[in-house]
Structures are given as structure tokens and as C-alpha cells.
Design a protein around this motif. Sequence first.
Motif, PDB file in Angstrom:
ATOM      1  N   SER A 114       0.830  -1.209   0.000  1.00 33.48           N
ATOM      2  CA  SER A 114       0.000   0.000   0.000  1.00 33.48           C
ATOM      3  C   SER A 114       0.863   1.257   0.000  1.00 33.48           C
ATOM      4  O   SER A 114       2.026   1.238   0.413  1.00 33.48           O
ATOM      5  CB  SER A 114      -0.913   0.018   1.230  1.00 33.48           C
ATOM      6  OG  SER A 114      -1.781  -1.096   1.254  1.00 33.48           O
ATOM      7  N   PHE A 115       0.267   2.341  -0.464  1.00 33.28           N
ATOM      8  CA  PHE A 115       0.885   3.667  -0.336  1.00 33.28           C
ATOM      9  C   PHE A 115      -0.232   4.687  -0.132  1.00 33.28           C
ATOM     10  O   PHE A 115      -1.387   4.451  -0.476  1.00 33.28           O
ATOM     11  CB  PHE A 115       1.736   4.029  -1.554  1.00 33.28           C
ATOM     12  CG  PHE A 115       1.012   3.970  -2.885  1.00 33.28           C
ATOM     13  CD1 PHE A 115       0.306   5.079  -3.364  1.00 33.28           C
ATOM     14  CD2 PHE A 115       1.035   2.818  -3.657  1.00 33.28           C
ATOM     15  CE1 PHE A 115      -0.353   5.030  -4.579  1.00 33.28           C
ATOM     16  CE2 PHE A 115       0.376   2.766  -4.877  1.00 33.28           C
ATOM     17  CZ  PHE A 115      -0.319   3.867  -5.338  1.00 33.28           C
ATOM     18  N   THR A 116       0.122   5.827   0.453  1.00 35.00           N
ATOM     19  CA  THR A 116      -0.857   6.852   0.820  1.00 35.00           C
ATOM     20  C   THR A 116      -0.632   8.116   0.005  1.00 35.00           C
ATOM     21  O   THR A 116       0.503   8.534  -0.212  1.00 35.00           O
ATOM     22  CB  THR A 116      -0.745   7.172   2.321  1.00 35.00           C
ATOM     23  OG1 THR A 116      -1.017   5.988   3.075  1.00 35.00           O
ATOM     24  CG2 THR A 116      -1.734   8.254   2.732  1.00 35.00           C
ATOM     25  N   ASN A 138      -1.858  12.132   0.053  1.00 37.01           N
ATOM     26  CA  ASN A 138      -2.522  13.236   0.741  1.00 37.01           C
ATOM     27  C   ASN A 138      -2.908  14.316  -0.263  1.00 37.01           C
ATOM     28  O   ASN A 138      -2.079  14.712  -1.096  1.00 37.01           O
ATOM     29  CB  ASN A 138      -1.615  13.842   1.816  1.00 37.01           C
ATOM     30  CG  ASN A 138      -1.553  12.984   3.062  1.00 37.01           C
ATOM     31  OD1 ASN A 138      -2.363  12.079   3.251  1.00 37.01           O
ATOM     32  ND2 ASN A 138      -0.591  13.253   3.924  1.00 37.01           N
ATOM     33  N   THR A 166      -7.479  12.110   2.045  1.00 39.20           N
ATOM     34  CA  THR A 166      -6.402  11.116   2.021  1.00 39.20           C
ATOM     35  C   THR A 166      -6.918   9.859   1.336  1.00 39.20           C
ATOM     36  O   THR A 166      -8.061   9.453   1.550  1.00 39.20           O
ATOM     37  CB  THR A 166      -5.936  10.774   3.444  1.00 39.20           C
ATOM     38  OG1 THR A 166      -5.342  11.919   4.047  1.00 39.20           O
ATOM     39  CG2 THR A 166      -4.913   9.645   3.432  1.00 39.20           C
ATOM     40  N   VAL A 169      -5.669   5.772   0.485  1.00 39.38           N
ATOM     41  CA  VAL A 169      -4.707   4.682   0.638  1.00 39.38           C
ATOM     42  C   VAL A 169      -4.935   3.693  -0.502  1.00 39.38           C
ATOM     43  O   VAL A 169      -6.011   3.095  -0.618  1.00 39.38           O
ATOM     44  CB  VAL A 169      -4.855   3.978   1.998  1.00 39.38           C
ATOM     45  CG1 VAL A 169      -3.857   2.812   2.102  1.00 39.38           C
ATOM     46  CG2 VAL A 169      -4.657   4.963   3.143  1.00 39.38           C
ATOM     47  N   THR A 207      -4.022   0.216  -2.343  1.00 40.60           N
ATOM     48  CA  THR A 207      -3.447  -1.117  -2.149  1.00 40.60           C
ATOM     49  C   THR A 207      -3.459  -1.845  -3.485  1.00 40.60           C
ATOM     50  O   THR A 207      -4.522  -2.033  -4.087  1.00 40.60           O
ATOM     51  CB  THR A 207      -4.231  -1.929  -1.111  1.00 40.60           C
ATOM     52  OG1 THR A 207      -4.242  -1.228   0.139  1.00 40.60           O
ATOM     53  CG2 THR A 207      -3.596  -3.305  -0.900  1.00 40.60           C
ATOM     54  N   ILE A 253      -8.875   1.275  -3.233  1.00 46.76           N
ATOM     55  CA  ILE A 253      -8.579   2.660  -2.838  1.00 46.76           C
ATOM     56  C   ILE A 253      -9.510   3.051  -1.702  1.00 46.76           C
ATOM     57  O   ILE A 253     -10.732   3.055  -1.871  1.00 46.76           O
ATOM     58  CB  ILE A 253      -8.732   3.626  -4.026  1.00 46.76           C
ATOM     59  CG1 ILE A 253      -7.815   3.198  -5.180  1.00 46.76           C
ATOM     60  CG2 ILE A 253      -8.413   5.056  -3.587  1.00 46.76           C
ATOM     61  CD1 ILE A 253      -7.965   4.036  -6.443  1.00 46.76           C
ATOM     62  N   SER A 307     -14.492   6.296   6.172  1.00 51.95           N
ATOM     63  CA  SER A 307     -13.811   6.169   4.878  1.00 51.95           C
ATOM     64  C   SER A 307     -14.631   5.300   3.937  1.00 51.95           C
ATOM     65  O   SER A 307     -15.386   4.422   4.358  1.00 51.95           O
ATOM     66  CB  SER A 307     -12.425   5.550   5.076  1.00 51.95           C
ATOM     67  OG  SER A 307     -11.655   6.307   5.986  1.00 51.95           O
ATOM     68  N   PRO A 323       6.749   6.342   3.329  1.00 51.03           N
ATOM     69  CA  PRO A 323       6.406   5.445   4.436  1.00 51.03           C
ATOM     70  C   PRO A 323       7.285   5.691   5.643  1.00 51.03           C
ATOM     71  O   PRO A 323       8.443   6.094   5.517  1.00 51.03           O
ATOM     72  CB  PRO A 323       6.661   4.044   3.850  1.00 51.03           C
ATOM     73  CG  PRO A 323       7.677   4.280   2.768  1.00 51.03           C
ATOM     74  CD  PRO A 323       7.374   5.647   2.198  1.00 51.03           C
TER      75      PRO A 323
END
Length: 243
Positions: A48-50, A52, A68, A70, A72, A89, A164, A210
Amino acid sequence: MHGKFFSSAKNSFWAIPALVVLTSAPVQAFSLTDSSVTGITAADTNQSFTINFNGNVNSTNIVGLSSTAVFTFLGFSANGSDTNAVFNILLTNTSTSGITSRTSALGFDTNPNVSAASSTGLFNNAFVGANLPNGFGSIETCFNNGGNACQGGGSGGVSTGQPSGLFTTTLTFLGTVNTIDLSNFGVRYQSISGTSLGNSGTGVGTPVPPNPVPAPPVAVGLWGIAALAAGAKAKKLLPARKP
């Protein structure tokens, strides 16, 4: 005897890192920059990455207007002679400081270019060759619950203070694809309150580096055990003091 103790302690010290490496978490293969996530491969499946997002209304940045997401990566799969890439997402509206809003669309560019896209969940419409308003401009693929290719008019999304929302998107690429890049992340805001500049806007996304992965508890335990063992051995090897 002291020499034996230090030799033994040194051997224990150098033996521990190998054990720590065995308990380390896997590291993703993709790379993050200020505006893109590059080099996503099959090795990143379930990683995963986020992203913003800030907020802008009528060409003015609005403090507190934010979201935000996230991402995956669920992996690649064959689609005839073409390739699918699937992402979950998880989108959150994080607006604060007296600003409330609804995040009603999300999109990004890809490399190579997508030939088709689909979406289920929070956003069930997918567009290829879209635009975001408020000066954002063109965006390769965009997701919402209606409206004119993410320009506006869509319903649904995630509002300030709500849980979310999750959607799953399938991106289709022509031919065999082994690595993809994502960039130019953007969101659409509607139902904005708390500013006199307008009730709709957009946001630009920035990948979040991260945090360093802390040493797993088992690894910390191994250091503690080794230290205790070394201390006990030192006590045994040192000559007893005379009364």
C-alpha cells in the motif's frame, strides 16, 4: 579470562543481526516522488501507499480542505492479450479548521496509458480521458458516481466526519505490462462550507513517504536475551572477589 568474555560477547553481537533480518517486514519495490508512484510491479502485490490531497477553491488554496487515499495494489492479471492491474482505494475526507466538504471524485494519470477502466464500491463510474475543473485540467482516468467525466454534478463520495469509503478499480493496459507508474493525483470537492470563495473545488495529491518499519518485538527480544546471556557469562568468567 576477560579476553574470552569479550570474544564470546563479540560473537553473540555479530550473530544477532542475521536473526533480525529474518524477521524484517517485506520492502516494496515501487518508488515515491513528490507527484508520482513509479515502478509498481508484481512484487508489490498487497503493498500500500498513501496520497494526501490539499484543497483549492477558485484558484485559492484553502487551509483545512483535504483528503487522504490509501492505495493497495492487488496485482496484475491477464485479460486476453492485455493486462489488468487492480487497486483497492480507501478514501477519507479529512477536512478540518472549520471547513467541511464532500470528496466526490478521484483520478490520476498512468504510464503506460490505460485503454479501459472500471470501478465498484464507493465510486461505480470510471472515465478514461477525463477532466477535473477549477483549473486542474486533464486527467487520464477518474472515478465518481456520475456527472460529466468528473467535471461535476456527481453524487456520493465521502463527506467530512463520515467513515472512509472503499472502491476497487480495474485498469486495463494493451498487451503485456509488467510495471506501471501513477501520477497527477487529483480529487474533486463539492458541498464545501466554511469559505466564501465557493462550494466546489479540487485538490492535488502528494505521495507520503512510508515511516521506517520498527524492529519486530521478536527481534527486540533477541537483543534482550543476548544481552542477558552475555552478562551472565561475564559474571561466570570474572574471578570471584576476595573477602
